[in-house]
Enzyme design. Structure first.
Site, PDB file in Angstrom:
ATOM      1  N   ARG A  72       0.806  -1.220   0.000  1.00 48.72           N
ATOM      2  CA  ARG A  72       0.000   0.000   0.000  1.00 48.72           C
ATOM      3  C   ARG A  72       0.839   1.270   0.000  1.00 48.72           C
ATOM      4  O   ARG A  72       0.300   2.362  -0.185  1.00 48.72           O
ATOM      5  CB  ARG A  72      -0.914   0.004   1.235  1.00 48.72           C
ATOM      6  CG  ARG A  72      -2.011  -1.035   1.183  1.00 48.72           C
ATOM      7  CD  ARG A  72      -2.850  -1.032   2.436  1.00 48.72           C
ATOM      8  NE  ARG A  72      -2.085  -1.448   3.601  1.00 48.72           N
ATOM      9  CZ  ARG A  72      -2.573  -1.541   4.826  1.00 48.72           C
ATOM     10  NH1 ARG A  72      -3.836  -1.210   5.059  1.00 48.72           N
ATOM     11  NH2 ARG A  72      -1.822  -1.957   5.821  1.00 48.72           N
ATOM     12  N   LYS A  94       2.421 -20.210   6.309  1.00 50.08           N
ATOM     13  CA  LYS A  94       1.570 -20.665   7.390  1.00 50.08           C
ATOM     14  C   LYS A  94       1.078 -19.458   8.178  1.00 50.08           C
ATOM     15  O   LYS A  94       1.727 -18.400   8.138  1.00 50.08           O
ATOM     16  CB  LYS A  94       2.330 -21.640   8.304  1.00 50.08           C
ATOM     17  CG  LYS A  94       3.323 -20.965   9.254  1.00 50.08           C
ATOM     18  CD  LYS A  94       3.777 -21.929  10.309  1.00 50.08           C
ATOM     19  CE  LYS A  94       4.618 -21.246  11.332  1.00 50.08           C
ATOM     20  NZ  LYS A  94       3.899 -20.378  12.264  1.00 50.08           N
ATOM     21  N   HIS A 134       5.236 -27.084  12.337  1.00 48.10           N
ATOM     22  CA  HIS A 134       6.647 -27.422  12.530  1.00 48.10           C
ATOM     23  C   HIS A 134       6.840 -28.774  13.218  1.00 48.10           C
ATOM     24  O   HIS A 134       7.571 -29.638  12.725  1.00 48.10           O
ATOM     25  CB  HIS A 134       7.347 -26.349  13.379  1.00 48.10           C
ATOM     26  CG  HIS A 134       7.354 -24.981  12.776  1.00 48.10           C
ATOM     27  ND1 HIS A 134       7.287 -24.772  11.419  1.00 48.10           N
ATOM     28  CD2 HIS A 134       7.436 -23.757  13.342  1.00 48.10           C
ATOM     29  CE1 HIS A 134       7.320 -23.459  11.191  1.00 48.10           C
ATOM     30  NE2 HIS A 134       7.409 -22.838  12.335  1.00 48.10           N
ATOM     31  N   ASP A 188       6.611 -24.124   4.914  1.00 49.99           N
ATOM     32  CA  ASP A 188       6.941 -24.337   6.321  1.00 49.99           C
ATOM     33  C   ASP A 188       8.464 -24.214   6.382  1.00 49.99           C
ATOM     34  O   ASP A 188       9.173 -25.132   5.997  1.00 49.99           O
ATOM     35  CB  ASP A 188       6.491 -25.716   6.796  1.00 49.99           C
ATOM     36  CG  ASP A 188       6.764 -25.933   8.284  1.00 49.99           C
ATOM     37  OD1 ASP A 188       7.628 -25.222   8.840  1.00 49.99           O
ATOM     38  OD2 ASP A 188       6.140 -26.811   8.892  1.00 49.99           O
ATOM     39  N   HIS A 189       8.956 -23.062   6.834  1.00 47.83           N
ATOM     40  CA  HIS A 189      10.389 -22.785   6.675  1.00 47.83           C
ATOM     41  C   HIS A 189      11.264 -23.789   7.428  1.00 47.83           C
ATOM     42  O   HIS A 189      12.431 -23.960   7.089  1.00 47.83           O
ATOM     43  CB  HIS A 189      10.721 -21.359   7.114  1.00 47.83           C
ATOM     44  CG  HIS A 189      10.653 -21.129   8.595  1.00 47.83           C
ATOM     45  ND1 HIS A 189       9.491 -20.811   9.250  1.00 47.83           N
ATOM     46  CD2 HIS A 189      11.617 -21.170   9.538  1.00 47.83           C
ATOM     47  CE1 HIS A 189       9.737 -20.662  10.527  1.00 47.83           C
ATOM     48  NE2 HIS A 189      11.012 -20.875  10.747  1.00 47.83           N
TER      49      HIS A 189
END
Length: 509
Positions: free
Chosen positions: A63, A171, A263, A200-201
């Site tokens: 924005r 997530k 996780h 999912d890092h």
């Protein structure tokens, strides 16, 4: 992108680095913490390692009333502050030439028309081939709006022959099974499953991937990786920080939804799954889904779960606030900042072996690990006094911060008596390899751009995880307790009692 689509890579030589082909990455939410601290630095690190194509382009959407140069300056500051690899002006200059910014609201069709025009101009000027990846680093409530705008503007499906479109979702994937299904339906109306990458890092961390390498590349571990030798498994993600500025997201979500559903259940699946036929996406995901579908939630959740909120205390010599004193948190909040659950797996390998999962904020230290605790030897030909300091053997896979593996076993203490005591044998990544481990987002972003999905959970895994957690959340909402625990400590007493009832104890943080 397949090997066949990349003539520079010989598919027979797996040692060659994987390099992304021509593409544009559109980053929604480019002004947020995740983008500034993780995504933008990871993109630079990939470029610095030569893993992005010459015409790679990055478009930020937000924005803010920015020009291209404003965006490039913000990205420059983020890279300088958080990049893993050394800063090189020549790399930055080349990368920044492909950086563009489009201002707008998610509800504004005109802004998405301008975005479509911008990426098509990049196709012509930088040769990106009509390949677009859309990274939704935004709150989940905006997913439907953005996905629908991508479809309306033609960005999602108006493509040249052979070009691709991919969407990346951070997530949480919903807040329960119902909302996860709704989110999935929304995204699937526009993108096919093979084009959806759910990030999912944790799955991008080298040490998480090494769980599979350690199990299936070595003959010394797999024979004892079962109920005949394993007493129980502990999976821990402890943090020494509070919620910070995340009150708007965190309150009402809590530790279990934030960490256990994704996780920790993914770590459980990788730890417990059977050997896949290959490391292909389909094979790995199939075995993970089998395990998640076999997980059983105990019937009595009063004795098999625990949760709590951090209270004021001392951490690192500094006085810290309790959760209910954090800015933006209601005084009557029932959101947990600590959660522990006991789960079991109904299959032949793991029958009778409990898996204990715990996560919490404001604990004594930061650590994520998977600990395989083995059974006591069936017979000890030593006196009780010789072995009173001997515990249980354990194999501990440390995910962060000191990545590595520890093996705990009994050894004789030097001297004339037969005294046996626990000792540790330690492997540390930083000491054994000269090359530093890449950040998780480096690996995952590259996988998105290449189109390599093994490290991304598919919808089936998301739904199975919610089927495990939903009964626990429903129990907590109706009658579950919520204990206070002192910041800087080890969590609520109820978590220790959960383990003590089984004659076990948590590994010390």
């Amino acid at each position: 992108m397949t090997d066949a689509a990349n003539p520079l890579r010989d598919p027979r030589d797996k040692r060659l680095p994987r390099v992304a082909g021509p593409c544009v990455l559109v980053l929604f939410g480019v002004t947020g913490d995740l983008s500034r601290k993780k995504l933008l630095p990871a993109i630079y690190d990939l470029a610095n390692r030569g893993l992005l194509p010459p015409g790679f382009s990055l478009v930020g959407f937000a924005r803010r009333d920015w020009e291209n140069e404003d965006f490039r300056q913000i990205a420059y500051e983020s890279v300088k502050a958080h990049a893993r690899t050394p800063f090189r002006e020549d790399v930055w200059t080349h990368l920044s030439e492909g950086m563009h910014f489009v201002p707008g609201e998610f509800s504004d069709p005109g802004a998405f028309d301008a975005l479509a025009m911008a990426v098509k101009e990049l196709d012509e000027s930088r040769g990106t081939g009509g390949n677009y990846a859309f990274y939704l680093s935004i709150p989940p409530k905006f997913f439907p709006q953005v996905v629908e705008q991508l479809q309306r503007s033609g960005l999602a499906d108006d493509r040249k022959e052979g070009a691709w479109r991919r969407v990346v979702i951070e997530k949480p994937f919903g807040r329960d099974l119902k909302t996860a299904l709704e989110l999935n339906d929304t995204v699937h109306r526009v993108f096919p499953e093979e084009s959806i990458f759910r990030i999912d890092h944790y799955l991008g961390k080298e040490t998480v991937q090494n769980i599979l390498a350690m199990r299936f590349a070595n003959t010394m571990f797999e024979p004892i990786w079962n109920r005949s030798y394993v007493d129980h498994v502990q999976i821990t993600m402890a943090e020494d920080i509070g919620i910070g500025g995340r009150a708007g997201y965190y309150d009402g979500i809590g530790a279990a939804r934030d960490v256990i559903q994704n996780h920790l259940l993914q770590l459980l699946a990788l730890t417990a799954m059977e050997e896949p036929t290959s490391f292909s996406a389909q094979s790995v995901r199939t075995e993970k889904a089998k395990i998640l579908s076999s997980v059983r939630v105990p019937g009595d959740l009063t004795v098999s779960t625990a949760r709590g909120q951090y209270a004021a205390g001392w951490q690192g010599g500094v006085s810290v606030k309790g959760y209910l004193e954090e800015e933006g948190i209601p005084a009557d909040s029932r959101t947990e900042t600590y959660a522990a659950v006991k789960l079991e797996i109904d299959n032949r390998r793991w029958a009778g072996v409990p898996f204990y999962l715990r996560t919490g904020k404001r604990l004594s230290r930061r650590v994520t690990e998977v600990a395989m605790v083995f059974q006591q030897a069936p017979h000890l030909p030593f006196s009780h006094t010789d072995t009173e300091e001997l515990g249980q053997n354990a194999l501990v896979m440390r995910v962060q911060p000191d990545e590595g593996i520890t093996v705990r076993f009994g050894s004789k203490v030097p001297g004339t008596s037969m005294e046996i005591r626990d000792v540790n044998m330690d492997f540390a990544y930083g000491e054994s390899f000269t090359e530093a481990s890449p950040e998780a987002y480096e690996r995952l972003l590259l996988d998105v751009l290449i189109g390599d999905p093994p490290l991304f959970p598919r919808q089936e895994e998301v739904e199975l995880s919610w089927r495990i957690l939903d009964p626990i959340e429903e129990y907590w909402a109706s009658r579950g307790g919520l204990d206070q625990y002192t910041s800087g400590g080890y969590g609520p007493d109820s978590a220790d009692e959960l383990m003590a009832r089984d004659g076990r104890a948590w590994r010390r943080l």
